[in-house]
Design an enzyme around this catalytic site. Structure first.
Site, PDB file in Angstrom:
ATOM      1  N   SER A   1      28.103  42.300  44.162  1.00 26.11           N
ATOM      2  CA  SER A   1      29.082  41.546  44.067  1.00 26.11           C
ATOM      3  C   SER A   1      30.194  40.764  42.787  1.00 26.11           C
ATOM      4  O   SER A   1      31.021  40.293  42.777  1.00 26.11           O
ATOM      5  CB  SER A   1      28.918  40.347  45.018  1.00 26.11           C
ATOM      6  OG  SER A   1      27.457  39.638  44.934  1.00 26.11           O
TER       7      SER A   1
ATOM      8  N   HIS B   1      30.714  48.542  46.315  1.00 25.05           N
ATOM      9  CA  HIS B   1      30.721  46.737  47.121  1.00 25.05           C
ATOM     10  C   HIS B   1      31.629  46.912  48.317  1.00 25.05           C
ATOM     11  O   HIS B   1      33.129  46.974  48.421  1.00 25.05           O
ATOM     12  CB  HIS B   1      31.145  46.386  46.391  1.00 25.05           C
ATOM     13  CG  HIS B   1      31.238  44.142  46.227  1.00 25.05           C
ATOM     14  ND1 HIS B   1      32.354  43.283  46.601  1.00 25.05           N
ATOM     15  CD2 HIS B   1      30.298  44.028  47.298  1.00 25.05           C
ATOM     16  CE1 HIS B   1      32.158  42.265  46.898  1.00 25.05           C
ATOM     17  NE2 HIS B   1      30.557  42.003  47.088  1.00 25.05           N
TER      18      HIS B   1
ATOM     19  N   GLU C   1      34.951  47.492  47.530  1.00 31.47           N
ATOM     20  CA  GLU C   1      35.428  48.002  46.242  1.00 31.47           C
ATOM     21  C   GLU C   1      35.070  48.657  45.450  1.00 31.47           C
ATOM     22  O   GLU C   1      33.145  48.933  45.470  1.00 31.47           O
ATOM     23  CB  GLU C   1      35.263  46.425  45.248  1.00 31.47           C
ATOM     24  CG  GLU C   1      35.905  45.659  45.903  1.00 31.47           C
ATOM     25  CD  GLU C   1      36.464  44.100  44.916  1.00 31.47           C
ATOM     26  OE1 GLU C   1      37.184  43.659  44.279  1.00 31.47           O
ATOM     27  OE2 GLU C   1      35.086  43.143  45.093  1.00 31.47           O
TER      28      GLU C   1
ATOM     29  N   ASN D   1      35.764  38.571  44.751  1.00 28.88           N
ATOM     30  CA  ASN D   1      35.153  37.054  44.636  1.00 28.88           C
ATOM     31  C   ASN D   1      35.151  36.825  43.889  1.00 28.88           C
ATOM     32  O   ASN D   1      35.491  35.192  43.065  1.00 28.88           O
ATOM     33  CB  ASN D   1      33.546  38.126  44.291  1.00 28.88           C
ATOM     34  CG  ASN D   1      32.879  37.699  45.689  1.00 28.88           C
ATOM     35  OD1 ASN D   1      32.895  37.432  46.063  1.00 28.88           O
ATOM     36  ND2 ASN D   1      31.854  39.063  45.071  1.00 28.88           N
TER      37      ASN D   1
END
Length: 291
Positions: free
Chosen positions: A119, A140, A152, A190
């Site tokens: 992440s 991800h 992602e 994130n």
């Protein structure tokens, strides 16, 4: 290249979800973990989650059974070497991930694509420690994997176009949507989400609001399905802290400094739902704020 067989390293929350969606989409999946008990638990979780999809009429009983039949498990990491695609979903520690790729390397096919579900860790750096940086990407998935629609895709500096387009096709075959991100700390989701959670912890730390008032404010005032502190507990406070540290160190900006209260909770071992205590205490029938 055409991907038909998938190896998944790590049978935890992310790994079992990844195995679930790939098997349901028709891929042959080999799930690996160092613990046989973790593999048994993962199969149980996948079975339960597929049952839930059957009960909601999203899939049939036959599709569930076919998906389960496509998943095999192993405690021997090198058994994954013959896979077309390998997805590493182990602990969010760079030394662990690097060791996994080093152990796999001598057993891989020349065409195998390597990916990490990290992440926040640099894809370029992970790729540089393998024999195939051009066939390495960040892949991800969001948690919970069977429910969340986004994946992602993160290219390292050396990732070639063929690898990128192969993974775009794979994401499409899963019925999910790809968001392409550059290889900067924490990528897209994130990079935006974790500072918001960290700011919510600062709001609690500074006494601006209580756990309940902060979460209610964001749910009712910003239409978020979960409050930021509730979400932090769901993700795992250790994971939140690790990502904030990556942002702080990687971008050298004080706005990413992890809140001392977040660090304190992690030091206490109160990591959220997985340890039954975080910003809420989950040991009773209903979660109770711990501050």
């Amino acid at each position: 290249m055409d991907v038909k067989t998938v190896g998944v390293v790590g049978a935890g929350q992310m790994g079992n979800g990844i195995a679930h969606v790939f098997a349901l989409a028709g891929y042959e999946v080999k799930l690996n973990d160092i613990s046989a008990e973790a593999l048994d638990r993962a199969l149980g979780t996948i079975g339960k989650n597929l049952d839930r999809q059957v009960s909601r009429e999203k899939i049939t009983e036959a599709e569930k059974q076919a998906a389960m039949d496509r998943i095999s498990t192993t405690t021997v990491l090198t058994d994954l070497g013959s896979s077309d695609l390998i997805i590493e979903a182990a602990t969010e520690r760079e030394t662990v991930k690097t060791a996994i790729f080093e152990d796999l390397q001598p057993h891989l096919k020349p065409t195998t694509i390597l990916t990490s579900n990290t992440s926040s860790i640099s894809i370029t750096r992970l790729a540089s420690r393998t024999d195939r940086p051009e066939k390495f990407m960040g892949f991800h998935f969001m948690n919970p994997v069977p429910v969340m629609q986004l994946v992602e895709l993160i290219r390292g500096i050396a990732t070639d176009e063929e690898t990128y387009h192969s993974l775009l096709k794979v994401v499409e075959s899963l019925g999910k949507t790809a968001a392409s991100a550059e290889d900067f700390p924490a990528f897209i989701v994130n990079r935006i989400l974790m500072p918001m959670i960290n700011e919510a912890v600062y709001t609690l730390y500074e006494g601006v609001g209580s756990v309940r008032s902060i979460d209610e404010s964001m749910k009712l005032g910003a239409n978020h399905p979960m409050g930021p502190l509730e979400l932090a507990d769901f993700i795992g406070l250790d994971t939140c802290l690790a990502i904030m540290n990556v942002l702080h160190e990687g971008l050298a900006d004080t706005k990413y400094r992890p809140c001392p209260l977040l660090t304190k909770y992690v030091e206490a071992g109160w990591l959220g739902r997985k340890t039954h205590r975080g910003f809420y205490d989950y040991r009773g029938e209903t979660p109770v704020p711990t501050r």
